[in-house]
Structures are given as C-alpha cells and as structure tokens.
Design a protein around this motif. Structure first.
Motif: not given
Length: 339
Positions: A299-311
C-alpha cells in the motif's frame, strides 16, 4: 559448432545474449527459434538476430497448453531435422529437451522455477540439467530429474548475464538522478501463476499523481488495460525499453514476479516484490540477502516508508555478480563440450 536455442518468453533473450555474442565471435553458429509470446519477437528484432517463429502465444488455460505442446514439439522436430544443430540449450523451454531427444541432439535444460509443471518432461528428456545453487535439488528430483544429470551453478540465473553490466550500471547510477517508479505487472498467462489479475490498480492510481510511473506490461492485453483513462499520466511503453536505461534511472522497482524483479534486485536497486503466489527458492534467497522485500499487499504507506528507508545492499550484490561470472563460464564450457 551449430547451437540451437529456443525462446519462449522475453527473459530468455537477455539470458542468452552474452553467450551468442561471445560464441559467435569464436566462430560458432546459432540457430534461433521462438514462440510469438509476450515481447519476445520484438526483443529478438531489436537485437538484430535471425530467428524463426514456431508457435503462437499460449493462453493460461492448462488444457490449451496441453493441446498446443505436442503441435509445437512436432514443428520444432521438423525444423531441426533440416537445420541439424550440434547441441541445444533452453532456459525454461519445455519443448526443446523433447524435440532434441527425438532427433538425437544433446541438450541443456535450465530453469530456476521449481513450480513449473513443464519441468517434468524437460527433466526426463534433457541430457543435462542446470539449476541455481539456491534451488533445492530434492524438489527437482520429485519432478523426475535424475541426480546424475544435475549441475548446480553459483548464484542466480540473472547473474549469468548481468555480471558484466553490473559495475557499469552502478557507475551510471552515481551520475544520474533517479526519479522514476517502474512497475512490472503479474504474469497473467503463466502456468505457474495463480494470483489475482490487475491487483495493483488501486495502488498505481494512488501513486500516479505524486510519482513518475512507468508500467512495463507483458503483452498487448495488459498494455490495453493500463491505457484506460483512469491511468492517465502513467507512461506505458509500446516497445520493450532498454535494460540499462531502466536500471539507471529507476528509483524503486515494483514487480509482481519474474526475472525482471530479480534483475533489478541484483543491480542493487530498491526492489519490492508483490508476487501473489508461493515464492521461489531464488526469491527467498534474494530476500535473505537484503536485496529485495516481499510485500504482496503493498500500500501507499508501506511504499513511502520503503522509499525513505531503502538502501542498496552493494556488498551482497557484488558477491552475486562474481558468482554470475563463474556460472557463465560453467554454462559456456558445458555447451562447447556437449557434442
């Protein structure tokens, strides 16, 4: 040496490209056949490779697949009796091992999908079976593979053909600002896929006004769906895009299964798998290596968290690229000594 390759889907074009380039330079000849499915023919034309189309796109229906299978095998047998290859190799072509066996040509069959029913006849008739090191041999044996035929190669299938491009793409990404979200929908017509269709529609609509989204469709039917007015603002390419261009400017890749998802993960690109079925052993391996996450209910919430934290996990990526080089040499050596 005349080497026969049979293509039945788009990922196989990338898989065999380095073999064709290197072995042609060494004086070997290739005989290429393909099924007119997905974007396979378009990709072969882009490469400029001479090929013969044998068989049309097969629908998801198991009954239709069973009906079409012997027809295409017979047509391949007729073709290779004329062209007379010395050896044959197929990546998930279920037709090639049987056709090769009938005409007395030694073959290599490789697949990284332990759920594919086509493995059963392929394992039976292939001269050699190549499996990635992270796919359980016991699963192959349950599908009829002889342990004597099996060779396990290092790393994953995608590393076999991406090991040379990996460093080049990493350098290109350093000098490029990544802004695009690439999405690869589900393999609707694949025998092994039993999940929902178009299940990402709500997510895509939710994200399209915020992010630049490119949908990499698998066929004409899928492309038609994503050209509907509710997806206005999303780019849906008509022709397959160049891999390097995708990998260079991809911010996040969302894939509903298949080789492209693993390709992006291997390149160190933040990757979310939304595959709806049981994960393959190779996918589980990439998740364990922190190169990919699995979120089937994205969902959008998980996507945006992933976008912020992905490395990027460059250390593990580098190991897999090195293994890919080893696997390439193993395949090449076997091809040249198989006659």
């Amino acid at each position: 040496m005349k080497i026969w390759i049979d293509f039945i889907n788009t990922p196989q074009v990338s898989f065999f490209e380095p073999f064709i380039k290197k072995l042609e330079n060494e004086g070997h000849e290739f005989i290429l056949t393909c099924r007119d499915s997905s974007n396979t023919v378009d990709l072969l034309k882009q490469k400029g490779w001479s090929h013969t189309i044998i068989g049309d796109r097969v629908e998801k229906s198991l009954l239709k697949k069973l009906f079409a299978f012997p027809i295409r095998v017979l047509n391949l047998i007729k073709f290779i009796k004329i062209t007379k290859p010395d050896v044959a190799i197929g990546q998930s072509s279920f037709y090639l091992p049987l056709a090769s066996k009938v005409v007395g040509v030694n073959s290599i069959y490789t697949n990284d999908n332990e759920h594919a029913l086509g493995n059963i006849p392929s394992f039976l008739f292939a001269s050699n079976i190549f499996l990635p090191e992270n796919l359980s041999i016991s699963k192959a044996i349950k599908q009829g593979a002889s342990k004597k035929k099996i060779k396990q190669y290092p790393g994953i299938k995608e590393g076999v053909y991406l090991w040379e491009k990996g460093m080049e793409i990493q350098e290109a990404r350093k000098n490029t600002s990544q802004k695009k979200i690439y999405i690869r929908p589900e393999p609707q017509t694949a025998q092994y896929y039993s999940g929902k269709e178009n299940f990402m529609d709500d997510l895509i609509i939710d994200l399209k006004d915020i992010y630049e989204i490119i949908i990499l469709t698998r066929d004409v039917t899928q492309r038609k769906h994503y050209l509907e007015s509710k997806f206005d603002g999303i780019y849906v390419p008509e022709k397959p895009l160049d891999f390097k261009s995708i990998a260079t400017d991809c911010l996040i890749f969302i894939g509903a299964g298949g080789s492209m998802t693993r390709e992006m993960a291997l390149m160190g690109i933040p990757t979310i798998s939304v595959y709806q079925g049981e994960l393959l052993d190779v996918d589980k391996y990439l998740i364990e290596q922190d190169l990919m996450v699995h979120k089937p209910d994205l969902n959008r919430g998980y996507f945006e968290d992933f976008l912020t934290n992905s490395k990027n996990s460059k250390k593990n990526q580098g190991v897999l690229l090195e293994k890919g080089k080893e696997a390439f040499e193993l395949f090449k050596h076997t091809i040249l000594t198989l006659k």
